[in-house]
Design a protein around this motif. Structure first.
Motif, PDB file in Angstrom:
ATOM      1  N   UNK A   1       0.837  -1.205   0.000  1.00  0.00           N
ATOM      2  CA  UNK A   1       0.000   0.000   0.000  1.00  0.00           C
ATOM      3  C   UNK A   1       0.872   1.255   0.000  1.00  0.00           C
ATOM      4  N   UNK A   2       0.748   2.115  -1.006  1.00  0.00           N
ATOM      5  CA  UNK A   2       1.500   3.374  -0.984  1.00  0.00           C
ATOM      6  C   UNK A   2       0.976   4.288   0.118  1.00  0.00           C
ATOM      7  N   UNK A   3       1.896   5.014   0.744  1.00  0.00           N
ATOM      8  CA  UNK A   3       1.512   5.850   1.890  1.00  0.00           C
ATOM      9  C   UNK A   3       2.000   7.283   1.707  1.00  0.00           C
ATOM     10  N   UNK A   4       1.074   8.215   1.854  1.00  0.00           N
ATOM     11  CA  UNK A   4       1.403   9.622   1.952  1.00  0.00           C
ATOM     12  C   UNK A   4       0.975  10.072   3.344  1.00  0.00           C
ATOM     13  N   UNK A   5      -0.265  10.529   3.444  1.00  0.00           N
ATOM     14  CA  UNK A   5      -0.791  10.908   4.759  1.00  0.00           C
ATOM     15  C   UNK A   5      -1.367   9.755   5.542  1.00  0.00           C
ATOM     16  N   UNK A   6      -1.607   8.624   4.875  1.00  0.00           N
ATOM     17  CA  UNK A   6      -2.065   7.427   5.571  1.00  0.00           C
ATOM     18  C   UNK A   6      -3.548   7.141   5.490  1.00  0.00           C
ATOM     19  N   UNK A   7      -4.308   7.921   4.725  1.00  0.00           N
ATOM     20  CA  UNK A   7      -5.747   7.675   4.625  1.00  0.00           C
ATOM     21  C   UNK A   7      -6.071   6.352   3.956  1.00  0.00           C
ATOM     22  N   UNK A   8      -5.398   6.063   2.854  1.00  0.00           N
ATOM     23  CA  UNK A   8      -5.609   4.792   2.168  1.00  0.00           C
ATOM     24  C   UNK A   8      -5.167   3.627   3.048  1.00  0.00           C
ATOM     25  N   UNK A   9      -4.005   3.756   3.657  1.00  0.00           N
ATOM     26  CA  UNK A   9      -3.502   2.691   4.524  1.00  0.00           C
ATOM     27  C   UNK A   9      -4.468   2.429   5.675  1.00  0.00           C
ATOM     28  N   UNK A  10      -5.004   3.483   6.273  1.00  0.00           N
ATOM     29  CA  UNK A  10      -5.958   3.318   7.371  1.00  0.00           C
ATOM     30  C   UNK A  10      -7.214   2.592   6.899  1.00  0.00           C
ATOM     31  N   UNK A  11      -7.662   2.904   5.686  1.00  0.00           N
ATOM     32  CA  UNK A  11      -8.827   2.208   5.132  1.00  0.00           C
ATOM     33  C   UNK A  11      -8.548   0.738   4.886  1.00  0.00           C
ATOM     34  N   UNK A  12      -7.381   0.424   4.337  1.00  0.00           N
ATOM     35  CA  UNK A  12      -6.992  -0.970   4.105  1.00  0.00           C
ATOM     36  C   UNK A  12      -6.895  -1.721   5.426  1.00  0.00           C
ATOM     37  N   UNK A  13      -6.245  -1.119   6.408  1.00  0.00           N
ATOM     38  CA  UNK A  13      -6.088  -1.748   7.720  1.00  0.00           C
ATOM     39  C   UNK A  13      -7.437  -2.012   8.366  1.00  0.00           C
ATOM     40  N   UNK A  14      -8.342  -1.034   8.303  1.00  0.00           N
ATOM     41  CA  UNK A  14      -9.656  -1.170   8.930  1.00  0.00           C
ATOM     42  C   UNK A  14     -10.406  -2.382   8.391  1.00  0.00           C
ATOM     43  N   UNK A  15     -10.383  -2.567   7.078  1.00  0.00           N
ATOM     44  CA  UNK A  15     -11.116  -3.671   6.451  1.00  0.00           C
ATOM     45  C   UNK A  15     -10.386  -4.991   6.595  1.00  0.00           C
ATOM     46  N   UNK A  16      -9.113  -5.012   6.269  1.00  0.00           N
ATOM     47  CA  UNK A  16      -8.374  -6.275   6.260  1.00  0.00           C
ATOM     48  C   UNK A  16      -8.175  -6.850   7.658  1.00  0.00           C
ATOM     49  N   UNK A  17      -8.066  -6.007   8.661  1.00  0.00           N
ATOM     50  CA  UNK A  17      -7.874  -6.513  10.020  1.00  0.00           C
ATOM     51  C   UNK A  17      -9.091  -7.295  10.501  1.00  0.00           C
ATOM     52  N   UNK A  18     -10.266  -7.028   9.904  1.00  0.00           N
ATOM     53  CA  UNK A  18     -11.491  -7.735  10.262  1.00  0.00           C
ATOM     54  C   UNK A  18     -11.787  -8.884   9.293  1.00  0.00           C
ATOM     55  N   UNK A  19     -11.707  -8.611   7.997  1.00  0.00           N
ATOM     56  CA  UNK A  19     -12.146  -9.581   6.999  1.00  0.00           C
ATOM     57  C   UNK A  19     -11.025 -10.467   6.454  1.00  0.00           C
ATOM     58  N   UNK A  20      -9.784 -10.036   6.598  1.00  0.00           N
ATOM     59  CA  UNK A  20      -8.659 -10.838   6.112  1.00  0.00           C
ATOM     60  C   UNK A  20      -7.443 -10.624   7.012  1.00  0.00           C
ATOM     61  N   UNK A  21      -7.579 -10.974   8.296  1.00  0.00           N
ATOM     62  CA  UNK A  21      -6.519 -10.656   9.265  1.00  0.00           C
ATOM     63  C   UNK A  21      -5.199 -11.373   9.000  1.00  0.00           C
ATOM     64  N   UNK A  22      -5.237 -12.448   8.190  1.00  0.00           N
ATOM     65  CA  UNK A  22      -3.987 -13.169   7.904  1.00  0.00           C
ATOM     66  C   UNK A  22      -3.151 -12.460   6.834  1.00  0.00           C
ATOM     67  N   UNK A  23      -3.724 -11.510   6.125  1.00  0.00           N
ATOM     68  CA  UNK A  23      -2.977 -10.770   5.106  1.00  0.00           C
ATOM     69  C   UNK A  23      -1.956  -9.842   5.763  1.00  0.00           C
ATOM     70  N   UNK A  24      -0.740  -9.887   5.252  1.00  0.00           N
ATOM     71  CA  UNK A  24       0.320  -9.007   5.761  1.00  0.00           C
ATOM     72  C   UNK A  24       0.285  -7.694   4.992  1.00  0.00           C
ATOM     73  N   UNK A  25       0.092  -6.610   5.733  1.00  0.00           N
ATOM     74  CA  UNK A  25      -0.041  -5.286   5.128  1.00  0.00           C
ATOM     75  C   UNK A  25       1.317  -4.597   5.123  1.00  0.00           C
TER      76      UNK A  25
ATOM     77  N   UNK B   1       2.637  12.811  -4.708  1.00  0.00           N
ATOM     78  CA  UNK B   1       1.420  12.225  -4.156  1.00  0.00           C
ATOM     79  C   UNK B   1       1.611  11.570  -2.801  1.00  0.00           C
ATOM     80  N   UNK B   2       2.867  11.454  -2.352  1.00  0.00           N
ATOM     81  CA  UNK B   2       3.144  10.829  -1.057  1.00  0.00           C
ATOM     82  C   UNK B   2       4.134  11.645  -0.233  1.00  0.00           C
ATOM     83  N   UNK B   3       4.325  12.903  -0.605  1.00  0.00           N
ATOM     84  CA  UNK B   3       5.306  13.749   0.085  1.00  0.00           C
ATOM     85  C   UNK B   3       4.628  14.534   1.201  1.00  0.00           C
ATOM     86  N   UNK B   4       4.524  13.906   2.361  1.00  0.00           N
ATOM     87  CA  UNK B   4       3.840  14.497   3.515  1.00  0.00           C
ATOM     88  C   UNK B   4       4.789  14.467   4.715  1.00  0.00           C
ATOM     89  N   UNK B   5       4.901  15.596   5.401  1.00  0.00           N
ATOM     90  CA  UNK B   5       5.820  15.673   6.534  1.00  0.00           C
ATOM     91  C   UNK B   5       5.325  14.893   7.756  1.00  0.00           C
TER      92      UNK B   5
END
Length: 421
Positions: free
Chosen positions: A186-210, A242-246
């Protein structure tokens, strides 16, 4: 200004976001890459968010947030956002579709192509204001504007409804395959996409390594995970715009910090190499942030053989005028391009000797500039040399030193090189 960064998302609220986005976003392909699968001996699938109407996943969160504000009657004074490009396009699209006034702040360094796209999607409903060299400077100015105008601020990542919109991407991935997903990059800038992936996968596919993937020059999530607290970087490289966030979002960090399997950093030169590779071999035009997940495959420190791997392709808003810079960074990263300050001995024919006796058979001078224009036979010069093979460098350097031409190697001093070349 009011932003909701308190509560975490639930699957029910993410499913609600899916309903909101039904006739707005594309269900983008989860496409198997036969080339990448063969290259790393795995089953590599690309989630093609570059195929969205605004050519990035950002439309998901932006539209979800703005639509909810619109339904609640909270857009009368317009909306405001700050963005390096892709979030701005999603906001502009939403403003146009919902007939809402939008003021969009973007860094002065934003590629022209992204500015034009924002204007195209927003049409008469948006105004673009350029401010600052980084996203963070731009964001602060946008917030100040909100405080005076009473407009609603649409944060690009640190907001529950933004995260829920991005999380619909994760729901799609799981709906598109019945096979176990072993890894998701998962590409990360501010982390919104990553947070969305984590929220879903941690419940529905917890064995997936993020696997979180950041550019080397803006690795704010990695630094924060290492420090155990959300940490602001003092300086960033804005090339992967697109991922340059301090600093990643506070809410995003709290969601992600204990659920990321690995947080990888990819050199900007490696990103450029990947951009050129996918263009030449796969006919895909990606932006730097869009290539992060693919770039990480080569340097991941675990054996992926036989595994099911998903790489999120986050966007394709690249400016063709950046091609030369991309090629240059890729060549430097691969060790094929080298810059020197060369001193020419005070004897006749020194320049001719340099060409005949210092350069190897396959070496090519791609840059040459005297430091003193009126004393060319005895002056130093900045010389760029392109090699056919990186292993040829040591021989070139040895010949340069033995014959008295070497003065300084600029590749080791990128700040000085940027001033001279």
């Amino acid at each position: 200004m009011k932003t909701d960064t308190v509560s975490y998302s639930s699957l029910d609220s993410i499913k609600k976001a899916q309903k909101t986005l039904e006739n707005v976003v594309e269900i983008t392909p989860l496409q198997k890459s036969h080339r990448l699968s063969k290259k790393i001996s795995a089953n590599v699938f690309l989630k093609r968010e570059d195929m969205q109407p605004v050519r990035s996943y950002k439309i998901r969160g932006a539209y979800n947030k703005i639509f909810n504000l619109y339904q609640e009657g909270n857009t009368e004074n317009g909306i405001v956002c700050a963005s390096a490009g892709n979030h701005a396009q999603g906001v502009a699209f939403a403003c146009n579709k919902l007939q809402i006034k939008g003021t969009i702040f973007m860094p002065v360094t934003t590629p022209k192509q992204k500015l034009e796209q924002v204007a195209m999607f927003g049409e008469k409903h948006i105004e673009i204001r350029l401010f600052g060299d980084t996203f963070d400077e731009c964001k602060n100015e946008a917030i100040n504007f909100c405080d005076h105008s009473g407009s609603a601020f649409i944060h690009p990542f640190d907001d529950v409804q933004i995260i829920e919109g991005q999380a619909t991407l994760a729901m799609e991935i799981l709906e598109q395959t019945y096979e176990k997903i072993d890894y998701i990059f998962v590409p990360v800038g501010g982390g919104g996409l990553l947070a969305g992936i984590v929220t879903v996968f941690s419940v529905l596919s917890p064995e997936t390594k993020i696997i979180a993937v950041e550019p080397k020059g803006a690795a704010s999530m990695k630094r924060s995970v290492e420090m155990g607290i959300n940490t602001r970087l003092t300086k960033i490289d804005s090339f992967v715009d697109g991922a340059a966030v301090q600093k990643v979002g506070d809410l995003n960090f709290e969601i992600c910090k204990d659920k990321i399997y690995d947080c990888m950093v990819v050199d900007e030169g490696k990103v450029c190499e990947t951009l050129l590779e996918v263009y030449n071999k796969d006919a895909m035009v990606l932006e730097p942030a869009g290539a992060l997940s693919i770039a990480a495959l080569d340097i991941f420190n675990e054996d992926l053989t036989g595994k099911n791997v998903v790489c999120i392709i986050s966007g394709s808003n690249n400016d063709i005028t950046r091609t030369e810079e991309i090629k240059e960074r890729a060549m430097l990263y691969k060790g094929l391009k080298h810059y020197f300050v060369v001193k020419f001995p005070q004897r006749p024919g020194a320049l001719k000797e340099f060409v005949l006796d210092v350069l190897g058979e396959n070496d090519d001078i791609t840059f040459f500039e005297y430091t003193k224009k009126n004393s060319r036979e005895t002056a130093s010069a900045t010389v760029g040399i392109e090699l056919l093979n990186p292993d040829d460098f040591e021989g070139l350097l040895a010949r340069m030193k033995n014959l008295g031409y070497f003065e300084f190697y600029l590749n080791d001093s990128p700040n000085m090189m940027s001033l001279i070349v």
